[in-house]
Structure formats: structure tokens, C-alpha cells
Design a protein around this motif. Structure first.
Motif, PDB file in Angstrom:
ATOM      1  N   PRO A   1      37.995  35.483  45.597  1.00 33.96           N
ATOM      2  CA  PRO A   1      37.384  36.792  45.859  1.00 33.96           C
ATOM      3  C   PRO A   1      38.240  37.963  45.357  1.00 33.96           C
ATOM      4  CG  PRO A   1      37.247  35.397  47.820  1.00 33.96           C
ATOM      5  CD  PRO A   1      38.122  34.679  46.825  1.00 33.96           C
ATOM      6  N   LYS A   2      39.528  37.735  45.165  1.00 31.06           N
ATOM      7  CA  LYS A   2      40.428  38.815  44.725  1.00 31.06           C
ATOM      8  C   LYS A   2      40.446  39.014  43.216  1.00 31.06           C
ATOM      9  CE  LYS A   2      42.287  40.179  48.662  1.00 31.06           C
ATOM     10  NZ  LYS A   2      43.298  39.365  49.349  1.00 31.06           N
ATOM     11  N   GLU A   3      39.781  38.164  42.458  1.00 35.13           N
ATOM     12  CA  GLU A   3      39.785  38.279  40.997  1.00 35.13           C
ATOM     13  C   GLU A   3      39.479  39.724  40.584  1.00 35.13           C
ATOM     14  OE1 GLU A   3      40.566  35.808  38.988  1.00 35.13           O
ATOM     15  OE2 GLU A   3      40.106  36.697  37.041  1.00 35.13           O
ATOM     16  N   HIS A   4      40.223  40.223  39.610  1.00 34.59           N
ATOM     17  CA  HIS A   4      40.125  41.593  39.085  1.00 34.59           C
ATOM     18  C   HIS A   4      40.749  42.628  40.023  1.00 34.59           C
ATOM     19  CE1 HIS A   4      36.418  39.782  37.106  1.00 34.59           C
ATOM     20  NE2 HIS A   4      37.183  40.100  36.081  1.00 34.59           N
ATOM     21  N   LEU A   5      41.175  42.208  41.219  1.00 29.31           N
ATOM     22  CA  LEU A   5      41.608  43.200  42.201  1.00 29.31           C
ATOM     23  C   LEU A   5      43.038  43.003  42.680  1.00 29.31           C
ATOM     24  CD1 LEU A   5      38.320  43.172  44.297  1.00 29.31           C
ATOM     25  CD2 LEU A   5      39.054  44.973  42.722  1.00 29.31           C
ATOM     26  N   GLY A   6      43.467  41.741  42.804  1.00 32.06           N
ATOM     27  CA  GLY A   6      44.807  41.512  43.310  1.00 32.06           C
ATOM     28  C   GLY A   6      45.101  40.032  43.398  1.00 32.06           C
ATOM     29  N   LEU A   7      46.289  39.700  43.911  1.00 26.58           N
ATOM     30  CA  LEU A   7      46.668  38.292  44.036  1.00 26.58           C
ATOM     31  C   LEU A   7      46.045  37.692  45.286  1.00 26.58           C
ATOM     32  CD1 LEU A   7      50.444  37.738  43.202  1.00 26.58           C
ATOM     33  CD2 LEU A   7      48.445  36.915  41.966  1.00 26.58           C
TER      34      LEU A   7
ATOM     35  N   PRO B   1      32.962  42.795  41.929  1.00 31.45           N
ATOM     36  CA  PRO B   1      34.357  42.558  42.308  1.00 31.45           C
ATOM     37  C   PRO B   1      34.447  42.430  43.832  1.00 31.45           C
ATOM     38  CG  PRO B   1      34.046  44.835  41.525  1.00 31.45           C
ATOM     39  CD  PRO B   1      32.802  44.062  41.180  1.00 31.45           C
ATOM     40  N   GLY B   2      35.234  41.471  44.277  1.00 29.72           N
ATOM     41  CA  GLY B   2      35.292  41.154  45.712  1.00 29.72           C
ATOM     42  C   GLY B   2      34.474  39.911  46.038  1.00 29.72           C
ATOM     43  N   TYR B   3      33.578  39.560  45.113  1.00 28.91           N
ATOM     44  CA  TYR B   3      32.703  38.393  45.293  1.00 28.91           C
ATOM     45  C   TYR B   3      32.715  37.513  44.045  1.00 28.91           C
ATOM     46  CZ  TYR B   3      30.793  41.015  49.255  1.00 28.91           C
ATOM     47  OH  TYR B   3      30.628  41.712  50.431  1.00 28.91           O
ATOM     48  N   ASP B   4      33.796  37.565  43.281  1.00 23.30           N
ATOM     49  CA  ASP B   4      33.758  36.847  42.011  1.00 23.30           C
ATOM     50  C   ASP B   4      33.937  35.343  42.164  1.00 23.30           C
ATOM     51  OD1 ASP B   4      32.906  38.749  40.190  1.00 23.30           O
ATOM     52  OD2 ASP B   4      34.895  39.622  39.984  1.00 23.30           O
ATOM     53  N   HIS B   5      34.295  34.872  43.375  1.00 22.76           N
ATOM     54  CA  HIS B   5      34.190  33.426  43.594  1.00 22.76           C
ATOM     55  C   HIS B   5      32.719  33.026  43.506  1.00 22.76           C
ATOM     56  CE1 HIS B   5      33.491  35.336  47.410  1.00 22.76           C
ATOM     57  NE2 HIS B   5      33.365  34.223  48.094  1.00 22.76           N
TER      58      HIS B   5
END
Lengths: 555, 555
Positions: free
Chosen positions: B421-427, B394-398
């Protein structure tokens, strides 16, 4: 405890006093290092792992760890873990200290036993893979600070980080910090590619502070010694430089012995010629002298030196493609065949070998690289730079290459050489190093998963379970980079309460699919299906009966 | 000129006055937009491209461009490019406006001719691909601002960017900026996933300012209308909402009609249950009512509405895996079969269809996804989210997803839905959107290269030639993100002189392999081999004679 503590008398000196790296748990909250003890030949081996403590199941998870001993002053270097092993070995030495030499004699060394515990396999399997050349253990007998590791296609995929100053940038302190920073985030080996001043001194600092194998490209230092005049390079100077570096404890040497005269013309019609520094140096030497590459003609002399220290070969791909256009051409594959020939010669001396690979390769041409390498180099470990799958994204080449690295890792590459966002543009700073290492940890881990590595799958399962159960702290702490994951989450929902909230800012509370799935499961439970198994069983039966036009389940 | 200028009377209103996007050449120096004119059916079609001017060969290069008309005030929307085409079409309408309907009648529409010029293929080929369902042209007859584009496995790989506010974040102005920002960096379509307040108004702003197709997930707005009470959803409300959005000009709808009652139990033993928002909503509705999914049971009614506006289906994968553990399971592949069945029904109505795909999938299981999809969905275009090849970053899902996206794109996926990069974490904020789009442009371009697309190869060749010739400005300007490439270079060598220097800070002047290769070539030239061809020829002959032990070439 058999580990020799750092020796103040070999203290390194530097005007500015480099501080120890900041505590590990600042990067990895709720983690601490543990050491598992394994007995071998009268020695107690202490196997390092990083334990992550979790709020939920499975309570904790132990991860392969490359961060090395913590809290030591760089001036003093790291504890000399291997000192007693090597001393004992020297008592009955025959002049060849290579791990392959021992493996072929049927001996399981301390390094092999250590690695077996680290990788979760049988020591005899490690010995066999090394004996047959399918794996190497880069472990110079003078690199006593090393925590042994293995590079081979039947082990966890490894990654390398490149550091080193150039003529226009960076000092020793910064390089030591890049080393510590690289291994903290997961680099399995580090190459010191320094080319500027103080090349010997920089290397000394790096080796003494490294718990991972250090690789170098010795021709760079040779070129410094002849003031950049390529035509003045000689085999004598080269061997002298190898010995200087081997004495310091360098674990593997990149040597461009496959750049033969007859391959140089094949690069003339390329889009980007020769892009390997070592390769271009040797090509120029060959042309200037109208002679064959001295690294090739004196290869056996080099082998003789390598085995005295157990330095491993990393046979350089001096003719690797530097653009998508040049991928998989005759120059590249010609050199690869010569590397296969040299592998056999090195193995005759029981010297360990890995083979370097490209470079820039479109996705449809990647598999041919590993398949050919495996065939012509007799399954010696492959060590690839990326490959980059397109040329059009300078500034993002950690990503263009991470794609190729993951694929070639899955298909059998043993170690992936990282590429940072600065590739093609400049020297990486600490943040670039981190970006490169994390990206390559992703690639290597994805390759491990795709190869069916069950330890790798455990971590994905633990993180996904935490995600599904809204254990945000566990999710952060299980990730490759907890700091970043937490910071991204907190950008929109910084309150502590949000760390236990059953939603995030992506979807908000009403649209959280995981929340709704929870509701679905609760609903099922209320209606008499209390355990997941009963639920699944009961529903499967119903599903079999189901007409497709509106039957009823959960009732 | 047949383009209708923006109509001040339909001005959009907002307290804060959103500024036009900053000039295109601030992001892409030495680029400007050009329009190639193509005549079709009495209309002059103006095909947009971005021309990059170069110091060296080939002088200039024209790139596929998604940035749309520049400099317009968001309040007024974009020029209505398609107004006259649609008006002419309405004069002889039969109630079905879908591109597939025209294609099957043998008609090449303006959209098809426009796309053929954009993709560099024959208009008849476009018509055939659309007629056979292998490609779609998402082009609502009310989205007059659209620059037509195509999604299909035999065309350039496309990417989608998701924007939209959630209950806890973001306003209209910010969403319009994300739209402009997405298309500037290369998004081919944009999905508005807004779920909070002002959902209708936000969408109006987005559609009126978008030159790329806009997709939505209408069930989100339905859920707003019933105040989040899933059990209150009805087919009537759904159709009413579809019509509301179709009237606005939405080009494709994600509809989760494949989430059948009988598949829901199959998710009970999953690691992460149902992770699609739409999928979880429909699963909960089914359970609450003990009835089959109303999107499935009323699918033909939905088709009737879609063809009135030519809205394309994006058949949602409500049961996609949300973790590596759950990849390729029975729930996922069961739903896929239903999507294939629905595809046939939509095609009966000449309604265009693409199929959504996962999700989280390890590399070794990716190919099965596209192969099965192709088979059970009769080659309808596949539109995948990533897939992410590991869960642990998470933080690197791009990046974790860019790896999977590149691979599945190579293997035949027509459009890749970005992950930030925000996937799973925020908008995502604007910078996250850019990171997501650039990463996915890398993946799509790498896929185009691997599929042998010659236009794609041209750009790599141009950039690599610039790199080899030390044309730094050309190298920056040909890259996906010139700003970043230039900034990284300038971090260590900011002087203007360094932009023509024959080295960079990575290796410094003495170690630049490309510089040395130049020397090698110069040397050859001095010795009488003046052209590259002569060099290659002459050297190849010599190479054939070469003994391997020190022969001479270049003499």
C-alpha cells in the motif's frame, strides 16, 4: 433555479439527531463542487462535478461526482431536483412513466439530457441506448432528490454499495451515514438491504437523503411481514410491498423471478447450494407449495406496477455460484436463460431491466459469464457481484472480488456491486464501506481505461504528471483517497518541506529514478537539445544510425 | 538426518538482540509444520508443508509452505539444509554449479527432487523445464539455508516480497523481521533492496536467516561505493560487488543490461521517463560516458561469475513504464528484445535466467506483455511487478497491482513481485508487508486456479465446504489470514457460541441462504430422497418432465 428546496414539513424524526456529513473538502482537499448549467426543454439542468485545483498542469480537472448536495440536515432530506420535471411530465401522462417508454417515443427526457452532460456524450445517444434496452436510468418518479445517472455497457462503469441493518446489528443513523459515506467515496447507486426492525422508516431516511438511485430486495420486507415464514409469502403481499416501496421512491428492485422449480434440483450437488438470500427464499417457497415461483408466474402484474413509478428491474441471480467449485454450472446458466426471457416481457411493457450476475468465478470462467449474458439477455446491462476469483481469503474479499470486477467490467459489465472486507464474516462498518467503495472505484476506473475512455485516461495522466514532477500535493489530491495517500507519505517524511522534495522515503534522494531522469533530461538540454520534441527527434535520428556497439548520442 | 545445525561460531552480532519470530500457530491456529521424507541419491530430503487440522471433511489439508524452520535465534541463522549436497557436488566440480548445467547433463539434483516433491510433479519434469530454460531454481551454492523452490510457467505461481532499508529509514533488526514476516504469510522469494548504510551486514543477516531465495540489485551497492557518483561506476567495481554478494549467498541478481544507449531517447516523450532505479542509473552512466551500457558490453564476464556460484539472472526491465500512458511503448519493447538476446548468451553458459516485466499497464495491454516476452525471450520465466492497472490510487497500489498480477499470472507469468500500500509514497512497515504478501498470495492463487491447478482447487473446496457447513473455525483456519478473518467475525458476534452458529451478522438467522438451503435439503430428505445423489437423480428426472407452469417435484 428550478430546484425545490427541502420541505421542513416532511421532516424525518429520530431521537438522536444525525449531523450533516463533514465538509467534502476534508476528504478531498483543494476540491470543490461545481455545477455546469445545461438548458433543456425550458429547464436549467445543473450538472455536478468535483473540481480539483492543481499547482501544475493542467491547473484543474473536473471529475464525475456522486457525493450529492452537501451540508443538508438529514431530517429535512435533500433538495428536490426533479420535482418540476416530474410535475410537467404528469400533465400529459399515459400511465407509463418509464424512461424507456419516453425513449421509444423519441423523447429526450430531462434525465437523459442531464446524463449526456454528465457522461460527455450526445443526448440522442443516451435516448437510443435506453430505447434499445442496452442502458437503464433508474429513476423512480417519487425519488425527486435523485441526480440522474445511467447504467449501460457503453457508458462509464458504475459501482453499487450495499448498506442496511440486519437483525443483529446497526441503526438508522448509522445507515444514513453509510449512505453519505458511500456516495462521498464514489458509489453510483446504493442498495438498502435492511432486514431487521424499522425497515420502512430506515428506507424513508435513506431515499430522502440520497442523490443516487436506491435499490432494494423487496422479498426481505415481505418475509418480515410474515414473521419469517417463507411458505406464507404470496403475490398479493409481494405486490403490496412493491407499491409501498415504489411510493417511497425506490429506483430499482431486485426480483428473483428466474428461480424456477426445475432449476432447484440442479443445485443439489453443488458445493455451496443456493447462496442468494432471495434465491433460497424462493426455492423454499416453491418446494413448500409444489408450485412454480410466483414472481415468475405473475411477472406481468409486476411489470404493470413498475411502469407506474418507473422502477427498474434488477433481475436477481438467485442461483449464482457461492464457490469457485460451483461456477458456471447448469443451475446458474439455466436461470440466466429465464432472465433473458423475462427481459423480453419487461421490455414489452417498456420497463427497464438490468441483470444480476455472480458471485464466485475463477478468472478463466469469467468471460463466459458476460458473453452469455449479453447473448441470452439481449445486451441488457449486466450488474455483477465481484466476481470473487478465489474462496480462500475471507477478510480480503474486497480484493478477491475487485480482481474479477475489474476484468468483467473491462469485458462489458455495466455496474459492479461492491464487496467489503467483511463479506462472509459480518456487517460492514463505515471503514469497511470505504474500503469496498474505493476498491470498486479502482476496478471500475481500470475497466474504463481498458475500454479506452478518454476522460478516465486524463485523470491518470494528470496524476502521473504530478508524480513525475514531484508535485506531492497534486498527487495526493488527484488520488481516489487523498487522506490515505497523504498519511502514508507523512508516516516517514512528515515535514512540510518533504511535500516539495524531489524524492520520497522509498528510495531516498540518491536513488530516485525520477530525479535521475530529470538529470538526464537536464543534461540533454545543456547540450543543446532544449525542448523535449527536439530531444526526441534528434535522438531518434541518432538511434537509427546507432551501431549497437557504443555510438554517441547527445553530442 | 543430514541437515547441518546452525553454527554458533558464525554468530551474527547486533546491539539489540532480535528475538525469534513468534510461534507459527499464533498466526495459523490448528496448523503445524510437517516434513515429508523423500530419498534421493542417498540423501533424505525433508519436504516442508503446513498441515491444517479441520473439524470436518477432509480432516486435514497440507499446504505448500514458505515459512521455513521455526524458533531459531537470528544470531545463529537457520540450519544449513544443503551443506552436504553442495559438499558432495564440489567433489566432482567443473567450475559451473548452475542447476541448468546439471539439468542439461541429465542429472536430477537434490534441489530438483526436493522441488518435485513440493510441487507434486515428476523430478524428471523439473529437470527438463530447467534444462530448457522454462524454469529456474535460484540456489546459490553458498546459500545453504535455502529450501529449494522453482520459478517457471508450468509450476505454481510464485510471489516475491521486497524489503530493505533506504537512506532515510529502517534498521537491520526490522529488516530481518520483515523477512520472517514475508515468508510467514507466503513470500516465495525476498529481494533485499537496501541502499543505505550497513548494506553488506544487513544482507548477511538476511541471507543467513532466509529459507527462501534472496535477490538483490547489485548496482545499488556499487553506487554506495562510489558515493552516489553514477559516472564513476565501472565494470570492475560491478564484478567485485557481484562476487562479494555471491560469496554471501545471494540467489539472483537483477541486472539492467538491456538499457541500451539507443533506447534512452525513446523515453524522452514519456509521461514518466525512466522509473526503474537501476534503469535510470545505467541511462545516466551511458549518457555521461557516451558509451554503451557496460553491463551489456561485459555480459559474458558476468555470466562467468554467475555460474561459479549458480546465481540466476533476473534481467531487469530498466525501461518499464511508470504510468498507464507509457505502457507497451517502443522503449519498453525495445529493451525486451535485448533481454531476449541476453537470455541466449546466458544459456550458452548454462546460467539460469528470468525476465523482469512491468509496471503500469492498463488491462487491455497486459496480455501483449506476456505474449511478447514469451516469444522474444524464448519462454524464459517472466517476473512482473504487478502490473498496476491504474495510476490514480496511491495508498491502494497493492490492489491496483494485484488486479494486473492475477491476470498476467493466469496468462503465464511465473513470479509476481508484490507491491505494498505504500508504493509511490514511502517504505513499507510490517503491516504493509503483510498486506502486500496476502494480496499477492490472492493473485497467485487465483492464477493457479484459473490455470487448472488441482491442489489450488482443493483448498477452495475445503474452505467452501467449511463455509457451507457453518464450521467457522475451519473456515478461519483455511484462510490466507486466519487472524483477520476471525477478528472480523468477532467484531459483531464475539461469543464462542457464534463459532458454531448457523448464521452470521451479515444476514442474521432468518435470512441466511445457506441455512435455508440446508432446510431445502432436509425437506427433500424427509420426503424420501435421502442421499444427495438420489436427490439429484430423482429431481433431474422430474425436471425433465416439468412443464414450466407449476409441476411438482419432491413428491
Amino acid at each position: 433555479m428550478t430546484i425545490q428546496e427541502p420541505d421542513a414539513s416532511r421532516g424525518l424524526e429520530l431521537a438522536a439527531d444525525p449531523a450533516p456529513a463533514r465538509p467534502l473538502d476534508q476528504s478531498f482537499p483543494r476540491s470543490h463542487k461545481i455545477y455546469r448549467s445545461v438548458e433543456h426543454n425550458g429547464f436549467t439542468l445543473r450538472i455536478p462535478e468535483r473540481r480539483v485545483h492543481l499547482d501544475g498542469e493542467p491547473g484543474q480537472i473536473d471529475l464525475y461526482d456522486t457525493s450529492g448536495p452537501q451540508g443538508h440536515r438529514p431530517q429535512e432530506g435533500l433538495p428536490r431536483l426533479r420535482q418540476e420535471w416530474i410535475e410537467a411530465r404528469k400533465e400529459k401522462a399515459d400511465g407509463n412513466f418509464s424512461q424507456m417508454h419516453y425513449a421509444r417515443q423519441g423523447q429526450v427526457t430531462e434525465e437523459m439530457a442531464y446524463i449526456a452532460a454528465r457522461e460527455g456524450c450526445d443526448p440522442e445517444f443516451v435516448r437510443l441506448e435506453v430505447a434499445e434496452g442496452r442502458a437503464i436510468i433508474p429513476a423512480n418518479i417519487n425519488h425527486l432528490e435523485l441526480e440522474p445517472m445511467i447504467i449501460g455497457r457503453n457508458f462509464k462503469v458504475k459501482i453499487n454499495s450495499n448498506i442496511g441493518n440486519s437483525a443483529v446489528s446497526s441503526g438508522i443513523e448509522e445507515e444514513v451515514q453509510k449512505l453519505q459515506w458511500s456516495t462521498r467515496w464514489g458509489a453510483d447507486t446504493v442498495m438498502d438491504l435492511s432486514t431487521g426492525e424499522k425497515i420502512h422508516e430506515t428506507r424513508e431516511w435513506i431515499v430522502r437523503n440520497s442523490s443516487v438511485p436506491i435499490g432494494t430486495v423487496p422479498i426481505y420486507q415481505c418475509l418480515e411481514k410474515v414473521n419469517g415464514k417463507i411458505e406464507d409469502l404470496t403475490i398479493e403481499l409481494f405486490l403490496e410491498t412493491l407499491r409501498e416501496q415504489a411510493e417511497q421512491g425506490v429506483d430499482y428492485f431486485t426480483i428473483h423471478a428466474g428461480v424456477l422449480l426445475r432449476y432447484v434440483p440442479l443445485t443439489a450437488q453443488r458445493m455451496t447450494g443456493i447462496v442468494s438470500r432471495g434465491g433460497s427464499i424462493m426455492a423454499k417457497w416453491c418446494l413448500a407449495h409444489h408450485q412454480e415461483n410466483f414472481l415468475y408466474t405473475h411477472f406481468e402484474a409486476i411489470c404493470e406496477l413498475m411502469k407506474e413509478y418507473d422502477v427498474s428491474f434488477s433481475l436477481g441471480d438467485g442461483l449464482r455460484p457461492g464457490s469457485i467449485h460451483d461456477a458456471n454450472d447448469d443451475a446458474q446458466f439455466g436461470e440466466l436463460e429465464t432472465l433473458g426471457e423475462l427481459t423480453k416481457i419487461a421490455w414489452k411493457h417498456d420497463v427497464q431491466v438490468m441483470i444480476e450476475g455472480p458471485g464466485h468465478v475463477p478468472m478463466n470462467k469469467i468471460k463466459e459469464n458476460i458473453d452469455r449474458q449479453s447473448e441470452v439477455c439481449h445486451e441488457a446491462p449486466f450488474y455483477t457481484l465481484g466476481p470473487l476469483v478465489t474462496d480462500i481469503a475471507p477478510g480480503y474479499d474486497h480484493i478477491t472480488s475487485g480482481i474479477g470486477a475489474a476484468m468483467i467490467g473491462w469485458w462489458g459489465t455495466a455496474m459492479l456491486c461492491y464487496v467489503t472486507p467483511k463479506e462472509h464474516l459480518g456487517l460492514p462498518n463505515a471503514e469497511d464501506v470505504k474500503q469496498g467503495v474505493v476498491t470498486y472505484r479502482i476496478a471500475a476506473h481500470a475497466a474504463d481505461l481498458a475500454r479506452g475512455n478518454s476522460k478516465a485516461q486524463e485523470r491518470d495522466d494528470a496524476l502521473s504528471r504530478a508524480r513525475f514532477e514531484f508535485r506531492w500535493e497534486d498527487q495526493f489530491n488527484l488520488s481516489l483517497d487523498p487522506e490515505t495517500a497523504r498519511a502514508y507519505h507523512d508516516e516517514t517524511l512528515p515535514a512540510d518541506g518533504a511535500k516539495t522534495a524531489h524524492f520520497c522515503s522509498m528510495c531516498g534522494p540518491h536513488f530516485c529514478s525520477m530525479k535521475i531522469t530529470e538529470d538526464v533530461r537536464d543534461y540533454a538540454a545543456e547540450h543543446g537539445l532544449e525542448s523535449e520534441e527536439a530531444l526526441a527527434e534528434g535522438m531518434k535520428e541518432k538511434a537509427a544510425e546507432f551501431s549497437g556497439q557504443g555510438g554517441e548520442i547527445y553530442s
